[in-house]
Design an enzyme around this catalytic site. Structure first.
Site, PDB file in Angstrom:
ATOM      1  N   CYS A 195      35.716  80.936  47.192  1.00  0.00           N
ATOM      2  CA  CYS A 195      37.030  80.661  47.777  1.00  0.00           C
ATOM      3  C   CYS A 195      37.515  79.275  47.338  1.00  0.00           C
ATOM      4  O   CYS A 195      36.829  78.272  47.538  1.00  0.00           O
ATOM      5  CB  CYS A 195      36.929  80.737  49.297  1.00  0.00           C
ATOM      6  SG  CYS A 195      38.408  80.183  50.159  1.00  0.00           S
ATOM      7  N   ARG A 196      38.698  79.235  46.769  1.00  0.00           N
ATOM      8  CA  ARG A 196      39.249  77.959  46.291  1.00  0.00           C
ATOM      9  C   ARG A 196      39.430  76.951  47.415  1.00  0.00           C
ATOM     10  O   ARG A 196      39.084  75.771  47.269  1.00  0.00           O
ATOM     11  CB  ARG A 196      40.581  78.210  45.579  1.00  0.00           C
ATOM     12  CG  ARG A 196      41.207  76.932  45.008  1.00  0.00           C
ATOM     13  CD  ARG A 196      42.461  77.233  44.199  1.00  0.00           C
ATOM     14  NE  ARG A 196      43.478  77.938  44.947  1.00  0.00           N
ATOM     15  CZ  ARG A 196      44.427  77.340  45.696  1.00  0.00           C
ATOM     16  NH1 ARG A 196      44.472  76.031  45.779  1.00  0.00           N
ATOM     17  NH2 ARG A 196      45.324  78.060  46.337  1.00  0.00           N
TER      18      ARG A 196
END
Length: 113
Positions: free
Chosen positions: A10-11
């Protein structure tokens, strides 16, 4: 010690981890997809966050949309679902000194460092 419930894919979670790393403070990474929080841990996180269980759910996840979107669930049932399906847990969650935030946006993490 700072604890981050982290998903490396997840960024936003990676951005949150970077903020913590740049703080120079000691921290622990919890890869919650590999080591899901227990029902008790989820209850504690929800209490620290000051939110309801549904506010910690990623309602755009396909599993939620396909199976639970239009189902009436109690808070306990929602927490149980997150324990069984940790992918449903919003991320990242950062805990420090009795306080917690969901790092969305990641800059919110700075408020508890």
């Amino acid at each position: 010690m700072i604890k981050i419930y982290h998903n490396n894919r997840c960024r936003k979670s990676r951005e949150g981890l970077e903020i913590i790393e740049n703080s120079g403070k000691e921290f622990e990474i919890v890869s919650y997809l590999d080591n899901p929080p227990t029902i008790e841990e989820l209850n504690q996180l929800i209490k620290l966050l000051g939110i309801t269980p549904i506010e910690l759910v990623r309602t755009n996840e396909s599993i939620w949309k396909e199976k639970y979107k239009n189902v009436k669930l109690s808070d306990d049932e929602i927490i149980e679902l997150m324990a069984i399906n940790p992918k449903l847990i919003e991320r990242p969650i950062v805990v420090n000194d009795g306080k917690a935030v969901v790092g969305r946006p990641p800059e919110k993490i700075k408020s508890i460092l």
